[in-house]
Design an enzyme around this catalytic site. Sequence first.
Site, PDB file in Angstrom:
ATOM      1  CB  SER A  10     -41.411   7.292 -39.617  1.00 43.17           C
ATOM      2  OG  SER A  10     -41.659   6.558 -38.448  1.00 43.17           O
ATOM      3  CE  LYS A  20     -39.556   3.473 -43.385  1.00 40.70           C
ATOM      4  NZ  LYS A  20     -40.449   4.338 -42.570  1.00 40.70           N
ATOM      5  CB  SER A  77     -39.400   3.743 -38.841  1.00 46.51           C
ATOM      6  OG  SER A  77     -40.334   4.210 -39.813  1.00 46.51           O
TER       7      SER A  77
END
Length: 491
Positions: A178, A79, A154
């Site tokens: 997330s 990420k 997210s």
Amino acid sequence: MDRRDMTISAWRQQLQSGEVSSRELVDQHLKRLESSEPSLNAFVEVTADQARAEASRIDEARAAGEALGPLAGLPLAIKDNLCTKGVRTTCSSRMLEQFVPPYESTVTERLWQAGGVLVGKTNLDEFAMGGSTETSAFGATQNPWNTAHVPGGSSGGSAAAVAAGSCVASLGSDTGGSIRQPASFCGVVGLKPTYGRVSRWGLVAFASSLDQVGPFAGSVADVAELLQVIAGPDPRDSTCLDAAVPVFSDGLSQSIKGLKVGLIKECFDAEGLDPEVKASVQASAAQLEALGAELVEVSCPRFNDGIATYYVIAPSEASANLARYDGVKYGFRAEDAESLAAMTARSRAEAFGAEVQRRILIGTYALSAGYVDAYYKKAQQVRTLIRRDFDAAFKSVDVLLTPTAPSTAFKAGAHADDPLAMYLADLLTIPVNLAGLPAISVPCGFSAAGLPIGMQLIGNVLDEPRLLQVAHQYEQAAQVFASRPEAALVP
């Protein structure tokens, strides 16, 4: 055997036997990444040349008989809010569009020491603030199961990359769901460890008392392997626990007969819970019962207060953490400003997206002198009560069970003009972050429209071994994990 369904241990065996080389494995995943990326937009940065060079180096080391780490030659995605030395870390924000960290985060450093190969940095909601990966400055990510739908957020890029077979596994961060919500939406396994189990050093901060790094993979066993590598004390992170790291895979094959699984009443009665999701998760609970577990209904009376509590605490911490982005030291700088104050104001206005600005404003308001007692301090008190509800529940059960999300993946743009609807998508995951507990999302079925459904299992503090055991036993019985979104992939 379809290689997209292979586990880390199976790939490792093939690499060790010479059936496949690290370079071939990386090339296969890069080919799939390049083919699916135009329709998914799961990556902010693809490190193809670096990945191929590292894979070739590992092949040479293997041929020379050198000792290799447990992840040697495996293609991984990270990420893009985790710092990677020499590789852009943007947080999917214009503010950090050109930022190249001079250091490596603890978790990625541990992955590379274990032999993992970086294939790219994945897309996310800007600064991890969102639940759909639509607020990225570099465009929205799509769901591999149906590109008209969101992948969740997210960490949507990390979940989509694993689901699409662009990498063997990935890392994400979880502040209010997330990791778990995108895992549910994309039909993969996602784990949020206990707060402090994994170092946050090098994770770009959103809400420091809630953020936690965790893995995505195609199976529970793979998640356990990744956690084994990234978990453990870190003197550079004062919130990282100085706790012994067990062998997380040791108990996976043990029977769950006699274990007590608590079904949280407030979650199954939640307003807005999709009937298909509820039915699928209830059927999965029944499957655990068939495996010998005892189902117990439990109550966490303040569970539904989690959303309101979170949206005071998290924005408050975000407003403090993001104050460092002022256009001076690094990050975006507005041009031709007439003063230092104007430069800071314009830099933030031009480089932060609407959702990030909204949360900064909420947090600044909650921390202001006239309202800090009424909002921030009261939210912290409710947070304590939520944690006490979990403590009480764990006196009578071993793990807790809920749906991961109230619905399957919603259509892109469905909540664009309704922030509250977007926030409510994390209704079932947020309380876990407030309490600092470990939780995992495991695929447990599909809707009539063919979209994945996830089941959330919640463990007590530092009880990841029990959590992984129950999740693995369910997964092996249900075999839902064997499904992949074939239509979104190249053969």
